[in-house]
Design an enzyme around this catalytic site. Structure first.
Site, short mmCIF file in Angstrom:
data_model
loop_
_atom_site.label_atom_id
_atom_site.label_comp_id
_atom_site.label_asym_id
_atom_site.label_seq_id
_atom_site.Cartn_x
_atom_site.Cartn_y
_atom_site.Cartn_z
N LYS A 1 50.19 42.47 39.57
CA LYS A 1 48.79 42.90 39.47
C LYS A 1 48.42 43.45 40.85
O LYS A 1 48.52 42.76 41.85
CB LYS A 1 47.90 41.70 39.13
CG LYS A 1 46.39 41.94 39.25
CD LYS A 1 45.86 42.71 38.06
CE LYS A 1 44.34 42.79 38.08
NZ LYS A 1 43.71 41.51 37.70
N VAL A 2 48.01 44.71 40.89
CA VAL A 2 47.68 45.37 42.16
C VAL A 2 46.37 46.12 42.02
O VAL A 2 45.86 46.32 40.92
CB VAL A 2 48.80 46.36 42.60
CG1 VAL A 2 50.11 45.63 42.83
CG2 VAL A 2 48.96 47.49 41.58
N SER A 3 45.83 46.56 43.14
CA SER A 3 44.68 47.44 43.12
C SER A 3 45.12 48.83 42.67
O SER A 3 46.20 49.31 43.04
CB SER A 3 44.05 47.53 44.51
OG SER A 3 43.08 48.56 44.54
N THR B 1 40.37 49.72 45.58
CA THR B 1 39.47 50.59 44.83
C THR B 1 38.10 50.62 45.50
O THR B 1 37.45 51.67 45.56
CB THR B 1 39.34 50.09 43.39
OG1 THR B 1 40.62 50.17 42.76
CG2 THR B 1 38.36 50.93 42.60
N ALA B 2 37.66 49.47 46.03
CA ALA B 2 36.35 49.42 46.70
C ALA B 2 36.28 50.45 47.83
O ALA B 2 35.27 51.15 47.97
CB ALA B 2 36.10 48.01 47.24
N HIS C 1 32.69 41.44 44.53
CA HIS C 1 32.64 40.20 43.76
C HIS C 1 31.37 39.38 44.00
O HIS C 1 30.27 39.87 43.86
CB HIS C 1 33.90 39.37 44.01
CG HIS C 1 35.16 40.06 43.62
ND1 HIS C 1 35.25 40.98 42.61
CD2 HIS C 1 36.41 40.00 44.14
CE1 HIS C 1 36.49 41.44 42.50
NE2 HIS C 1 37.21 40.86 43.42
#
Length: 286
Positions: free
Chosen positions: A60-62, A112-113, A156
């Site tokens: 699981k990655v950005s 992504t941010a 978040h």
């Protein structure tokens, strides 16, 4: 049967409730015919680095790291996180601060941010922001409050706590993205090594979809696994987390999901933030 079909697949994902909810049935052998998993828990900044070093079969990655790893890994069409109304915020000490030439703290430049922030700045900050300072996430809001930096990019739970630091929301990156594209925000991707072969990759994608559906069908079954790794999170908060990040795009990216990923990475490449995607780079092997 190939070697990759016989051995367990090494997978790394975060201990966050959305990931443990998605992978509970698969990780515990409750998906018939699925590959066995050897699970490592790691935060996304760690798994991003693992992907760049090719250290695991499945990760699981950005989405922001995809252009750097698509030579060795393929994007799976399910299991990841895209969402709406969950974008990062830019915070300042004074309301309405002009960010031209100002110093901005960010938790990572491969997220992504960060890409959403740079695309927002390209559209709304004439002349651009000033220095970008990378610092641990938990230090950003105190640094803005104390005047060490002019602004901070947060994600978040900080969406709900920044007022405690006396800070102001300058802009919501997710709102800007959704208003300008109409698409969901691409957050976390599931990737797997191309060397596993189309057969194993197809079985893995089918198994992840089945694991997601099993969790939706009976959420109580996944609760012990979710709460074991939720780092003392309140169960109600864990449920909100799952509700926000496990959605239709988790079961399958679909046209809008793929359009969101292509849109983010194409625009980011045009700004010189990531390498350009090769044609067909996002296609899943068949």
């Amino acid at each position: 049967m190939t070697t990759s079909e016989q051995r367990s697949l090494r997978i790394a994902y975060s201990p966050c409730p959305n990931d443990t909810f998605v992978f509970d049935a698969l990780a515990h052998g409750r998906v018939p015919g699925a590959p066995a998993l050897d699970v490592t828990f790691a935060d996304i900044d760690v798994t991003n680095g693992m992907a760049e070093r090719g250290e695991s079969d499945v990760l699981k990655v950005s989405y922001a790291v995809l252009p750097y790893v698509l030579g060795e890994y393929t994007l799976l069409p399910c299991g990841g996180a895209l969402g709406r109304g969950c974008g990062p915020l830019v915070l300042t000490r004074e309301a309405g601060t002009d960010l031209r030439g100002r110093t901005v703290a960010v938790p990572s430049e491969k997220s992504t941010a960060y890409l959403l922030f740079r695309l927002w700045a390209a559209d709304t900050v004439p002349g651009g922001v000033g220095e970008i300072v990378v610092m641990p996430f938990h230090e950003i809001m105190p640094a803005v409050r104390d005047g060490k930096v002019d602004a901070g990019l947060v994600i978040h739970e900080a969406r709900f706590t920044y007022q405690n630091y006396g800070l102001h929301k300058l802009a919501d990156m997710g709102e800007h993205w959704e208003q300008t594209t109409g698409l969901p925000i691409p957050l976390g991707a599931i990737i797997a090594k191309r060397s596993l072969g189309a057969g194993v990759l197809g079985r893995l994608a089918d198994a992840i979809r089945a694991s997601v559906q099993a969790a939706w069908d009976d959420p109580a079954v996944s609760r012990p696994y979710v709460m074991e790794h939720a780092q003392e999170m309140d169960p109600a908060v864990a449920d909100q987390h799952i509700g926000l990040y496990v959605n239709e795009f988790t079961a399958g990216l679909g046209e809008d999901g793929y359009a969101a990923v292509r849109g983010l990475l194409t625009r980011a490449a045009a700004e010189g933030l990531v390498p350009p995607l090769e044609p067909g780079a996002l296609a899943f092997p068949r």
